[in-house]
Design a protein around this motif. Structure first.
Motif, short mmCIF file in Angstrom:
data_model
loop_
_atom_site.label_atom_id
_atom_site.label_comp_id
_atom_site.label_asym_id
_atom_site.label_seq_id
_atom_site.Cartn_x
_atom_site.Cartn_y
_atom_site.Cartn_z
N GLY A 83 0.82 -1.20 0.00
CA GLY A 83 0.00 0.00 0.00
C GLY A 83 0.86 1.25 0.00
O GLY A 83 2.06 1.20 0.30
N TRP A 98 -5.86 10.40 -6.59
CA TRP A 98 -6.90 9.52 -6.09
C TRP A 98 -6.88 8.18 -6.83
O TRP A 98 -6.93 7.11 -6.23
CB TRP A 98 -8.28 10.18 -6.22
N VAL A 101 -3.65 6.07 -5.76
CA VAL A 101 -3.69 5.45 -4.43
C VAL A 101 -4.73 4.34 -4.37
O VAL A 101 -4.47 3.25 -3.85
CB VAL A 101 -3.96 6.52 -3.35
N LEU A 102 -5.91 4.58 -4.93
CA LEU A 102 -6.94 3.53 -4.92
C LEU A 102 -6.51 2.34 -5.78
O LEU A 102 -6.82 1.19 -5.45
CB LEU A 102 -8.27 4.10 -5.42
N ASN A 105 -3.90 0.55 -3.33
CA ASN A 105 -4.38 0.12 -2.02
C ASN A 105 -5.61 -0.77 -2.07
O ASN A 105 -5.81 -1.60 -1.18
CB ASN A 105 -4.69 1.34 -1.15
N VAL A 106 -6.45 -0.59 -3.10
CA VAL A 106 -7.67 -1.38 -3.19
C VAL A 106 -7.61 -2.37 -4.36
O VAL A 106 -7.68 -3.59 -4.17
CB VAL A 106 -8.92 -0.48 -3.34
N TYR A 146 -6.33 8.55 1.92
CA TYR A 146 -5.85 7.32 2.56
C TYR A 146 -6.98 6.63 3.31
O TYR A 146 -7.16 5.40 3.21
CB TYR A 146 -4.70 7.64 3.51
N SER A 149 -9.36 4.85 0.99
CA SER A 149 -8.82 3.59 0.47
C SER A 149 -8.89 2.48 1.51
O SER A 149 -9.24 1.33 1.20
CB SER A 149 -7.38 3.79 -0.01
N LYS A 150 -8.61 2.80 2.77
CA LYS A 150 -8.62 1.77 3.80
C LYS A 150 -10.05 1.41 4.23
O LYS A 150 -10.32 0.27 4.63
CB LYS A 150 -7.78 2.21 5.00
#
Length: 251
Positions: A83, A98, A101-102, A105-106, A146, A149-150
């Motif tokens: 991540g 955006w 990161v997504l 992380n996802v 962040y 994403s979490k």
């Protein structure tokens, strides 16, 4: 307890440093044959299979999972830990950031688990453990992207658990508080007053300190173990009580 994972194969994404490295070491100590999927695969510890993998690229993920299965003889445990971080309010990051990161992380977790599923279905003790965060359940300042994403990781974990429970595949996540990792240290180094910032982060967690990477690894090991065969769809907080406790100020 050493030996709990004897005979099992585990892969850990982002396993070359920080929480991922601690997880890989713990699973290895418990008897698993461990593959570390990372952009810096050369940093994998002795006795671990280092495999270069970019979780933002589906072809890279599929090739990495195939290599793990070929070289280690199967796949039983997937730890989706890779991540990246992001700071700022909802107004501070561009659409491109955006998406970036997504995507890691996802969707990174989606890609790895999707590639692993055929092999997990063939396992006698299949488990998936995702790394979420306290940011999924607590509103933290300057962490809009962040946290989003979490939060998605937490929801994804529960949905995956529902989808695959009747196949015998358990899916859980750990939700660490602020951990003492190289990433957090870089954030501290960038602060105007690193000492004051660290003190504030420590005080935010009821037990008064940062979470260690080894503590998160212990939680992952529990969720990955066949001993936890009735545990699925769960988020295990490793946050010094931050998620649930409301302490009175010190007098």
């Amino acid at each position: 307890m050493s030996g709990e994972l004897d005979g099992l194969v585990a892969l850990v994404t982002g396993g070359a440093s920080g929480i991922g490295a601690a997880v890989a070491a713990r699973l290895q100590a418990d008897g698993a044959r461990v593959a570390v999927l990372d952009l810096d695969a050369d940093a994998a510890a002795e006795g671990q299979l280092g495999v270069v993998c970019d979780v933002a690229d589906d072809a890279s993920v599929r090739a990495a999972v195939a290599r793990v299965v070929e070289e280690l003889g199967g796949l039983d445990v997937v730890v989706n830990n890779a991540g990246i971080g992001a700071a700022g309010t909802v107004a501070d990051n561009s659409d491109e950031e955006w998406h970036r990161v997504l995507d890691v992380n996802v969707l990174g977790m989606v890609r790895v688990t999707r590639a692993a599923l055929p092999h997990l279905r063939a396992s006698s003790a299949p488990a998936v453990v995702n790394t979420s965060s306290i940011a999924a359940t607590a509103g933290l300042p300057q962490r809009a992207l962040y946290s989003a994403s979490k939060g998605a990781v937490l929801a994804l974990t529960r949905a995956m658990a529902a989808d695959h429970v009747r196949e015998g595949i358990r899916v859980n996540c750990v939700s660490p508080g602020t951990a003492d990792t190289p990433w957090v240290q870089r954030l501290l180094d960038a602060a105007d007053d690193p000492v004051a910032e660290r003190t504030a982060l420590e005080a935010r967690q009821p037990h008064g300190r940062l979470v260690s990477a080894a503590e998160v690894a212990d939680a992952v090991a529990y969720l990955a173990s066949p001993r936890s065969r009735s545990t699925t769809g769960t988020s295990l907080a490793v946050d010094g009580g931050m998620q649930e406790l409301r302490l009175r100020p010190r007098s």
